[in-house]
Design a protein around this motif. Structure first.
Motif, PDB file in Angstrom:
ATOM      1  N   UNK A   1      -4.931   3.312   0.853  1.00 24.12           N
ATOM      2  CA  UNK A   1      -5.257   2.511  -0.329  1.00 24.12           C
ATOM      3  C   UNK A   1      -6.733   2.446  -0.628  1.00 24.12           C
TER       4      UNK A   1
ATOM      5  N   UNK B   1      -0.309  -8.348   1.887  1.00 21.64           N
ATOM      6  CA  UNK B   1      -1.407  -7.504   1.434  1.00 21.64           C
ATOM      7  C   UNK B   1      -2.314  -8.349   0.545  1.00 21.64           C
TER       8      UNK B   1
ATOM      9  N   UNK C   1      -5.058   0.363   4.860  1.00 25.03           N
ATOM     10  CA  UNK C   1      -5.000  -1.090   4.642  1.00 25.03           C
ATOM     11  C   UNK C   1      -4.804  -1.865   5.937  1.00 25.03           C
TER      12      UNK C   1
ATOM     13  N   UNK D   1      -5.554  -8.109  -1.992  1.00 26.40           N
ATOM     14  CA  UNK D   1      -6.463  -7.258  -2.768  1.00 26.40           C
ATOM     15  C   UNK D   1      -7.771  -8.001  -2.954  1.00 26.40           C
TER      16      UNK D   1
ATOM     17  N   UNK E   1      -7.644  -3.087  -0.373  1.00 31.09           N
ATOM     18  CA  UNK E   1      -6.431  -3.802   0.029  1.00 31.09           C
ATOM     19  C   UNK E   1      -6.414  -3.937   1.541  1.00 31.09           C
TER      20      UNK E   1
END
Lengths: 139, 139, 139
Positions: free
Chosen positions: B77, B24, B131, B26, B36
């Motif tokens: 997200x 993941x 995401x 960010x 994300x």
């Protein structure tokens, strides 16, 4: 520009069908397979996509499903036969590499699916990709 | 290279979390929002994505959902508040343009959804993007 | 809160499997079906999702595929049998409503797929949804 999308296959546009909002673009890949991408009509216009255009089909690994048996009567337009070349397993997910005509695909599927289907190098599979999950790059 | 993906937002990587298969990433967008992206670990490695990298978040219109009103307790997200600037309606689908901080998003949702939510220019909405639906471009 | 996502089904969490980055959440829907959602581990933590949690499974229409025949050996975890109740056709895409146990699903698929599969009210189908395409709402 480099893209995180693992699946990028070059081809030539065979046909474009345009709706009010969306358009479907049929592409013949270099490996000989035909795929359909459902993208916005706006994108088709801005990229100047038409019959004969050279494009690349772009697909996120999380959008590629795999089937081991025959698949009949399926709405999923894109079905690419291939052979598993590698499997990487994590805690929840797994990455599966599939050799297809003209290239390689990566599928990110659940670890459970890999186990249930008994996927391993050498497994014959069909990669399934919904048309709405294929993006196109031109030029 | 031009991309059919309508949604492309520039930003800077804040953090990368790596698993065996997936990672993941960010990203702080230029508009100030944080998003994300869940991409393959392999992609992060090949693109050299790390804290501070300049990237673009790429999202197909078909992956953008819209909510009116507050959204609580949602696994999605990425939630970008904005205002509808245009709605184009087809036979089955609709394209909705949403002005967000730092840019504009396009959502391809069903015509039914547009009608049920009463979406029109001026509607306040939150764009929701899972995401796993965000790809990244580097360089 | 109103969501553009046409598909929202309530259920109870049966199990959570957590990886470094992603997690798979098994949910028993009120209609009795079991579905698996692959979401970020972070989302599971923030929403406090655990065995017994009440959740709603949220799925964009563009993520629902349909099959008319038997589907064997498929990585797609979520297969919900149902009956087509309505078909709306646009220029490129089509919306198909499917009655399933405990509710109704909407699938946004290509017009070509509807024609090839001969979908019409009364058609028996199986809705297929990849785990990565299911989001969860808690509370």
């Amino acid at each position: 520009m480099s893209l995180s999308m693992r699946n990028q296959m070059s081809g030539t546009v065979l046909a474009v069908t345009t709706g009010e909002v969306m358009a479907t673009v049929k592409v013949r890949l270099e490996g000989g397979q035909e795929v359909t991408a459902a993208v916005t009509r706006e994108a088709v216009g801005e990229l100047g996509i038409e019959q004969g255009s050279a494009v690349r089909a772009l697909i996120k690994s999380t959008e590629v499903a795999l089937a081991t048996g025959a698949v009949a009567g399926l709405s999923i337009r894109n079905q690419l036969p291939g052979t598993v070349s590698a499997v990487t397993t994590g805690g929840a997910m797994a990455g599966v590499k599939v050799a297809v005509a003209g290239g390689e695909l990566t599928a990110a599927i659940t670890k459970d699916a890999v186990e249930d289907l008994g996927l391993a190098p050498g497994s014959e599979v069909t990669a399934l990709i919904k048309s709405t999950e294929i993006a196109l790059a031109a030029g």
